[in-house]
Design an enzyme around this catalytic site. Structure first.
Site, PDB file in Angstrom:
ATOM      1  N   GLU A 176       0.671  -1.341  -0.021  1.00 33.87           N
ATOM      2  CA  GLU A 176      -0.040  -0.028   0.006  1.00 33.87           C
ATOM      3  C   GLU A 176       0.650   1.267   0.092  1.00 33.87           C
ATOM      4  O   GLU A 176       0.741   2.170   0.957  1.00 33.87           O
ATOM      5  CB  GLU A 176      -0.769   0.042   1.221  1.00 33.87           C
ATOM      6  N   GLU A 295      -5.576  -8.665  -0.271  1.00 30.81           N
ATOM      7  CA  GLU A 295      -6.276  -8.158   1.197  1.00 30.81           C
ATOM      8  C   GLU A 295      -7.968  -8.047   0.661  1.00 30.81           C
ATOM      9  O   GLU A 295      -8.038  -7.083   0.061  1.00 30.81           O
ATOM     10  CB  GLU A 295      -5.767  -6.933   1.992  1.00 30.81           C
TER      11      GLU A 295
HETATM   12  O1  AHR Z   1      -5.157  -5.980   6.953  1.00 33.71           O
HETATM   13  C1  AHR Z   1      -4.975  -4.951   7.930  1.00 33.71           C
HETATM   14  C2  AHR Z   1      -4.244  -3.770   7.183  1.00 33.71           C
HETATM   15  O2  AHR Z   1      -4.824  -3.391   6.197  1.00 33.71           O
HETATM   16  C3  AHR Z   1      -2.894  -4.110   6.523  1.00 33.71           C
HETATM   17  O3  AHR Z   1      -1.711  -3.974   7.257  1.00 33.71           O
HETATM   18  C4  AHR Z   1      -2.780  -3.062   5.573  1.00 33.71           C
HETATM   19  O4  AHR Z   1      -2.221  -3.339   4.336  1.00 33.71           O
HETATM   20  C5  AHR Z   1      -4.472  -2.712   4.995  1.00 33.71           C
HETATM   21  O5  AHR Z   1      -4.447  -1.261   5.384  1.00 33.71           O
END
Ligand code: AHR
Length: 503
Positions: A176, A295
């Site tokens: 990210e 994610e």
């Molecule tokens: O999964 C929790 C967080 O969400 C992770 O660390 C990040 O990559 C995202 O913002």
């Protein structure tokens, strides 16, 4: 008397989307909250094995048949020194962990995590730090993990007791990097350049690896999808995947709108696919970039509680969402969405796996249990392997606050040619009514109905706890299969898995 609602679907062996890459059933373990410490690892727990890993958790993860697990972050990786987590445990430093403002004890690191992944029969998807670090740390870690022997870093691994290389095949180039919360945030230009150069060096060390470049942190980012376009424009030939992240919540308690949110995910996937293909065309390239949705989940229940957490504690209970029944329905629809895009979504990681926005929960020193979202994940992972079929679906629709023409029925189907099995995954989003579904399966000659598994509950807000699993599937779904047609009654707000097999 009102007529019951009806939906129809045609599934044909030869209407295929693509083979399902089993890595879409991946997950994620970050050094965050109690995911590692108190989750997968708890020396002294009655279920701990000789390395301190909880066997009860290993068992629950193995049931899910998770093929790949992303590690060690997440936001955490952007200020992580991987060297802190290898070598004798008593010499490892305690560090301030800046992403989640905790103390990282480094008692688990790369080698232990690779050992744990073997115990659950999963591969590791490793992320490198492109926040505070860069090309040098990235090329060193891959020499440490993947080079056989005879060099500084490979011999260091061997001196740590790991004679054979780990051969980690999938690597994320940071995490990210567009996010202002990220340590070492980068513009797309800056990120594209470092992703290209770090990726180049990593592939020089081990040309067999696959690389995932960061896309936008979510669709609301102001630079989406330009961030993807610029990054790929710079690093197209070095990388293999672009990452997508997205979390949803039902903050306004509007279940009809909430259950429609996989339409947003569908749009997201289509937009990123189009962006990849635009850059492919621009470069006159023969190479196709695939999507790693590394994610995804529901995340909102724990937001308020997390504001109360004392900074600089060790493994506090962060991001511990307690999932309810409606969350399981949306998770089911998100998994259906991945299957509908099996031609381009080749990896996906439910974020995360244990305690932190997770299907599996544990008590420190105590029990472990399955959250509601465990079940759609389990069913798709174990039955959704084969070729994704293209369902020709006709369903009644509704409008909600943010979406129009939302089909009440979501569905995907997977044909496992080897096992001669077809599995149909279906969500009925209707809040009040059951729907009668008729499926034309005439191309599946000689097949018999095996089972119709249903996850349903009167209360959309029902949850599972360590003491009671009130949301769990049963196998008494109402289905019949005759003359090539399946008829199924889909209860209101239900997740359904209908399986047929050649007899
Ligand atoms: O999964 C929790 C967080 O969400 C992770 O660390 C990040 O990559 C995202 O913002």
């Amino acid at each position: 008397m009102s007529q019951s609602l009806k939906a129809t679907m045609i599934l044909d062996k030869s209407y295929q989307i693509a083979p399902v890459d089993e890595r879409i059933y991946g997950s994620f373990v970050e050094h965050l909250g109690r995911a590692v410490y108190g989750g997968i690892y708890e020396p002294g727990h009655p279920e701990a094995d000789e390395q301190g890993f909880r066997k009860d958790v290993i068992n629950l993860v193995k049931q899910l048949q998770v093929p790949i697990v992303r590690y060690p972050g997440g936001n955490m990786v952007s200020a992580y020194n991987w060297e802190d987590g290898v070598g004798p445990k008593e010499e490892r430093p305690r560090r301030l962990e800046l992403a989640w403002r905790t103390i990282e004890t480094n008692q688990v690191g790369t080698n232990e995590f690779v050992d744990w992944a073997k115990k659950v029969d999963a591969e590791v998807m490793m992320a490198v730090n492109l926040g505070t670090r860069g090309i040098d740390a990235a090329r060193n870690i891959i020499e440490y993990t993947n080079h056989p022997k005879g060099t500084y870093w490979s011999e260091l691994r061997r001196s740590h007791g790991y004679d054979q290389p780990h051969n980690i095949k999938t690597w994320c180039l940071g995490n990210e990097m567009d996010g202002p919360w990220q340590v070492g945030q980068k513009t797309a230009q800056e990120y594209g350049k470092i992703a290209k150069e770090a990726g180049k060096a990593m592939k020089l060390v081990d040309p067999t690896i696959e690389l995932v470049a960061c896309g936008s942190s979510n669709t609301d980012m102001p630079t989406f999808p330009e961030y993807e376009a610029t990054t790929l424009d710079i690093a197209y030939e070095e990388v293999d995947f672009i990452s997508l992240h997205q979390y949803y919540g039902n903050r306004t308690n509007d279940p009809a709108n909430y259950l429609a949110k996989n339409l947003d995910m569908d749009h997201f996937i289509k937009t990123v696919t189009a962006t990849c293909d635009y850059i492919k065309a621009k470069h006159r390239s023969k190479k196709t970039i695939n999507l790693s949705f590394d994610e995804w989940n529901v995340w909102y229940h724990s937001n308020e509680a997390d504001k109360q957490i004392e900074p600089w504690s060790v493994a506090p209970p962060q991001l511990e969402d307690v999932y309810n029944f409606e969350d399981a329905l949306l998770v089911g629809s998100m998994l259906i969405t991945f299957l509908q895009h099996a031609d381009r979504v080749k990896m996906a990681c439910m974020a995360q796996l244990v305690n932190v926005i997770a299907p599996i929960m544990t008590e420190n020193g105590g029990r472990s249990w399955k959250q509601t979202i465990y079940y759609p994940y389990l069913h798709t992972s174990i039955y959704g392997r084969g070729v994704a079929l293209k369902p020709i679906l006709s369903s009644p629709k509704y409008d909600s606050k943010d979406f129009t023409d939302v089909p009440y029925v979501d569905s995907a189907a997977v044909f496992n040619e080897e096992e001669e099995e077809v599995s149909i995954f279906i969500v009925n989003k209707h809040l009040q009514e059951s729907i009668d579904l008729s499926v034309d399966l005439r191309s599946f000659e000689g097949f018999q109905l095996q089972e119709h598994v249903v996850l349903e509950h009167e209360n959309l807000k029902a949850v599972n706890t360590s003491a009671e699993e009130s949301v769990k599937p049963h196998s008494h779904g109402a289905s019949e299969f005759q003359d090539g047609y399946l008829t199924a009654r889909l209860s209101k707000t239900s997740w359904n898995v209908i399986r047929l097999k050649k007899s």
